[in-house]
Each structure stands twice: as structure tokens, then as C-alpha cells.
Scaffold this active site. Structure first.
Site, PDB file in Angstrom:
ATOM      1  N   CYS A 166      31.033  55.175  15.148  1.00 54.16           N
ATOM      2  CA  CYS A 166      30.718  55.680  16.722  1.00 54.16           C
ATOM      3  C   CYS A 166      31.596  55.152  17.887  1.00 54.16           C
ATOM      4  CB  CYS A 166      29.284  55.476  17.033  1.00 54.16           C
ATOM      5  SG  CYS A 166      28.142  56.309  15.806  1.00 54.16           S
ATOM      6  N   HIS A 306      25.951  52.995  25.628  1.00 50.72           N
ATOM      7  CA  HIS A 306      26.067  53.552  24.262  1.00 50.72           C
ATOM      8  C   HIS A 306      24.659  54.299  24.172  1.00 50.72           C
ATOM      9  CE1 HIS A 306      27.429  54.197  20.248  1.00 50.72           C
ATOM     10  NE2 HIS A 306      26.189  53.520  19.828  1.00 50.72           N
ATOM     11  N   GLU A 317      21.094  46.548  23.761  1.00 48.79           N
ATOM     12  CA  GLU A 317      22.353  46.892  24.951  1.00 48.79           C
ATOM     13  C   GLU A 317      21.938  46.393  26.124  1.00 48.79           C
ATOM     14  OE1 GLU A 317      25.269  50.339  26.242  1.00 48.79           O
ATOM     15  OE2 GLU A 317      23.848  50.804  24.998  1.00 48.79           O
ATOM     16  N   LYS A 338      24.289  60.384  26.300  1.00 43.58           N
ATOM     17  CA  LYS A 338      23.803  61.116  25.121  1.00 43.58           C
ATOM     18  C   LYS A 338      22.531  61.686  25.097  1.00 43.58           C
ATOM     19  CE  LYS A 338      26.555  58.008  22.033  1.00 43.58           C
ATOM     20  NZ  LYS A 338      26.904  56.911  23.148  1.00 43.58           N
ATOM     21  N   HIS A 343      24.677  62.421  20.047  1.00 45.96           N
ATOM     22  CA  HIS A 343      25.691  61.671  19.631  1.00 45.96           C
ATOM     23  C   HIS A 343      26.642  62.280  18.850  1.00 45.96           C
ATOM     24  CE1 HIS A 343      27.289  58.179  18.742  1.00 45.96           C
ATOM     25  NE2 HIS A 343      26.303  57.184  18.211  1.00 45.96           N
ATOM     26  N   PHE A 406      28.448  51.998  13.296  1.00 45.24           N
ATOM     27  CA  PHE A 406      28.164  51.318  12.073  1.00 45.24           C
ATOM     28  C   PHE A 406      29.077  50.391  11.390  1.00 45.24           C
ATOM     29  CE2 PHE A 406      24.958  54.910  10.466  1.00 45.24           C
ATOM     30  CZ  PHE A 406      24.170  54.543  11.442  1.00 45.24           C
TER      31      PHE A 406
END
Length: 420
Positions: A166, A306, A317, A338, A343, A406
Site C-alpha cells: 500500500c 494512511h 498512526e 480513504k 483503499h 504490508f
């Protein structure tokens, strides 16, 4: 050596909330959700039956039949967004030295649909021996979108893909920024594309329990920082930016949206899919970006977070932002777009960079939608300005945009108002 200054001169986007930058931005400012029932396949037996799909996309409007046969859907999305950005920048003309124009285009996964189709065909017909489409490999590989863009426009500069889940398209922007400021290219088309709303994508993320299963109310399923969040909403699409060396842009009279001030990268070195619960990698990537930009925490007005709407990721975060920004964290705007787009995986960073550019040029912070008063997470203090539910006007001089992938991959960029 003296590093070159890098600016943004072109934007392009194909998204779940609009098939061009103007439409997507208008819908983002107005808090429009792109989520709805999945139409790409029959999802009735899946735990998650909804996604943020691109709407009203007809490949025949963009590609002839012969070309379309060579492209996975993710590459189609990439080409459309890239062409918009190239046209916006006026980059494809005879006055530009195409030997010094590059393409760095990301994908977190690549041609998943093509792979799924071909693997399924073999499984059903393996008694007759292997019989694969000759375009199988070049449709599937994650670098092929960059190749197609360069071939279509004759761009012979640096050309490759970045793959960091991502964080992929933020990494594309980071690489483009560094290559240009080192004098290795005059301009680079950078961005990302993804088309994973197919059985393998949805089923795979479902098996990890990563996706929201709020099937009765998909439009409100992506709810970053809310106590009832239950996973991210998978999205698809593409976004592209033209990054260009400042003097090159000025010499050809290009419109300059903003300047790329700095970029950072880091790793969590923690877990293959989970972000560090204390946000250690996030702290490091934001500190690295600020150092690269030679900026102080108080120089940042807005963070495009994010913010995927996952239970652990959102908390980490927020902790990281408070640690890096200290008292200034309470003076900034934060938001997760998002909540509207879903996403976009490998395309997320590039789309969020475009929203960051528009926040600077228009003086508007897009909201984090779907938060209901009282729907709070006990592990989050609601003392930060998450720009819940409604856009806020603000003079925006600098934006930091975060992406985490990831594998523990982190990438952040800082954009700022262009000044001579």
C-alpha cells in the site's frame, strides 16, 4: 552537488468517486462515498459483498480492441490516469526531450484478474496440458503499466515499477523526486494503479479479516478513527502526477501546482501485515520526510493520513503523529480520504498526493466521513482535528501524506506551495 527543485505540473485520476481529478476532488470535498455492492463478480458467497469500484468505465472509449486484449484492467486504469496527467502537463510534445522523461508507475499486486483467470483455466483443463494466453505474463506483471505508458508516449528516461504494497505509489513519487533532484531526468510520470476487486482479492483479504463486512451499509463502512470500524474497504483505480525539474517547467511555461519539498522512507521491521502498535516505523518515516524537506513539524498544516479504518493501524498512526509533532499536532488538520475512496492499495499514495496538491491550491481540507458523535475508540483521544464529516477551509502551505504497506514498508512525501 546542488539538488534541483522539483514541482508538480500534471495530475490525472480514475477513481471510485470520479473519473477525472476535478470530479474526484469535488466529491472528496463534499464527502461522497464511492462504496457500493460489488459488480465485477458475483460476491454473494463472500464475507464482504461491497467495494469502492470505478464507475462507468468503458475500455472501448480508450483503447481499440487489439490494444485492450493486451491489457489487464489495472494497466487500463494506469494508462487513462497517466494520459490525463500528461495532457494536463503538456508533456507529450516535440519541444520536450523525451530521452529525459521517465515513467515510474506502481502496483501493489498487478494483474491479479489476469492471473486468476489463467490459473482457473488451467485448473479446469489441466488434463489437456497447459494452454496459456500469450499475453498472460505481460498482462500480469506489475511493471507493465510503466512500460505501456513509455511506449505510447516515447518516454525513454528511467522506467520501472515500485512494489511495496500500500506504499507502492508513494514510493514511486519518492523515487521520481530523488531522480529529478539529482539531475537524472527532467520530468517523470509517477503514480500507481490497482484493480483487485475480484474473487482472489476480496477472498484473500477476507481470509485475513482485513476487510469491513458491513454489508448492510457499505457507504458508511469505511470509518477511520471510529470505535466501530471493522476493517478497510477495498478500492480500485489509478492516479498519476507529473513531477518536473523547476527550471525545465518554467522554460516551457508549464503550470506549476506546487513543489515537492521532501520525502521519507522507513520499515517497521515488525510484522508481515500488521503495523507497529506504537507506530515506530511511522514515526521514523515522518521524521525522515521532514529532514529531507528541511522543515520543522510546525511547518505542516495538514496530514493526509494512511487511515485505513483498521483497528490497529489507525491507533498506531495517531500515536506516531503525536510523538513527531508534539503540541503542533493539535493545530493541524488531519483526515483520511480513504473514508470516501476506499483503499486503492498500490494506487492509494498517488491519489492521496493529488488530494494533498488540491488542498494546497484550493485551501480546503477534505473530510474524514462516517464518524458519528460518541462512536469513539477508548484507545484514541479525540483531541486532534480529524476533519470529521465536513471539509474545512484553511490556508494550506504544506501537506504531509503517509502510506504504510504490508511488509512494514512506509513512505511519506511533503508537498508545499510553490514560491519563486
Amino acid at each position: 552537488m546542488e539538488l534541483k527543485r522539483v514541482v508538480v505540473t500534471g495530475l490525472g485520476a480514475l477513481t471510485p468517486i470520479g473519473n477525472d481529478v476535478a470530479t474526484a476532488w469535488d466529491n472528496a470535498v463534499n464527502g461522497v462515498s464511492g462504496a457500493g455492492p460489488i459488480t465485477h463478480f458475483d460476491a454473494s458467497l463472500f464475507k464482504t459483498k461491497f467495494a469502492c469500484e470505478v464507475k462507468d468505465f468503458d475500455p472501448s472509449q480508450h483503447f481499440d480492441r487489439k490494444k485492450a486484449r493486451t491489457l489487464d484492467l489495472y494497466a487500463m486504469y494506469a494508462l487513462v490516469a497517466a494520459n490525463q496527467a500528461i495532457d494536463d502537463a503538456g508533456l507529450d510534445n516535440e519541444d520536450v526531450n523525451k530521452n529525459r522523461v521517465g515513467v515510474i508507475f506502481a502496483a501493489g499486486i498487478g494483474g491479479l484478474h489476469t492471473f486468476e483467470e489463467e490459473a482457473g483455466y488451467y485448473a479446469m483443463n489441466k488434463e489437456n496440458g497447459p494452454k496459456y494466453n500469450p499475453f498472460f505474463i505481460p498482462k500480469m506483471i506489475a511493471d507493465i503499466a510503466a512500460g505501456h505508458i513509455s511506449i505510447d508516449h516515447g518516454f525513454r528516461g528511467p522506467n520501472f515499477a515500485t512494489v511495496s504494497a500500500c506504499a507502492s505509489s508513494n514510493n514511486a513519487l519518492v523515487d521520481a523526486f530523488n531522480i529529478i533532484r539529482l539531475g537524472m531526468a527532467d520530468a517523470i510520470v509517477a503514480g500507481g494503479a490497482e484493480a483487485a476487486v475480484f474473487p482472489a482479492g476480496v477472498g484473500g483479504f477476507n481470509s485475513m479479516k482485513a476487510l469491513s463486512t458491513r454489508n448492510d451499509e457499505p457507504a458508511t463502512a469505511s470509518r477511520p478513527f471510529s470505535g466501530s470500524r471493522d476493517g478497510f474497504v477495498i478500492g480500485e483505480g489509478a492516479a498519476a502526477l507529473v513531477l518536473e525539474e523547476l527550471e525545465h517547467a518554467k522554460a516551457r511555461g508549464a503550470h506549476i501546482y506546487c513543489e515537492v519539498a521532501g520525502a521519507g522512507m522507513s520499515a517497521d521491521a515488525y510484522h508481515i501485515t500488521a503495523t507497529h502498535p506504537e507506530g515506530l516505523g511511522a514515526v521514523l518515516v515522518m521524521e525522515n520526510a521532514l529532514a529531507s524537506a528541511e522543515m520543522k513539524p510546525e511547518d505542516i498544516d495538514y496530514i493526509n493520513m494512511h487511515g485505513t479504518s483498521t483497528p490497529v493501524g489507525d491507533i498506531g498512526e495517531v500515536k506516531a503523529i503525536k510523538k513527531v509533532f508534539g503540541d503542533h499536532a493539535y493545530k493541524m488538520n488531519l483526515s483520511s480520504t480513504k473514508s470516501m475512496t476506499g483503499h486503492l492499495l498500490g494506487a492509494a499514495g498517488a491519489l492521496e498526493a493529488i488530494f494533498s496538491v488540491k488542498a494546497i491550491t484550493d485551501g480546503i481540507i477534505p473530510p474524514t466521513i462516517n464518524h458519528v458523535e460518541g462512536d469513539n475508540d477508548p484507545e484514541l483521544d479525540y483531541d486532534l482535528n480529524y476533519t470529521f464529516n465536513k471539509a474545512q477551509k484553511r490556508d494550506v502551505n504544506a501537506v504531509l501524506s503517509n502510506t504504510f504497506g504490508f511488509g512494514g514498508h512506509n513512505a511519506a512525501i511533503i508537498l508545499k506551495k510553490y514560491k519563486e
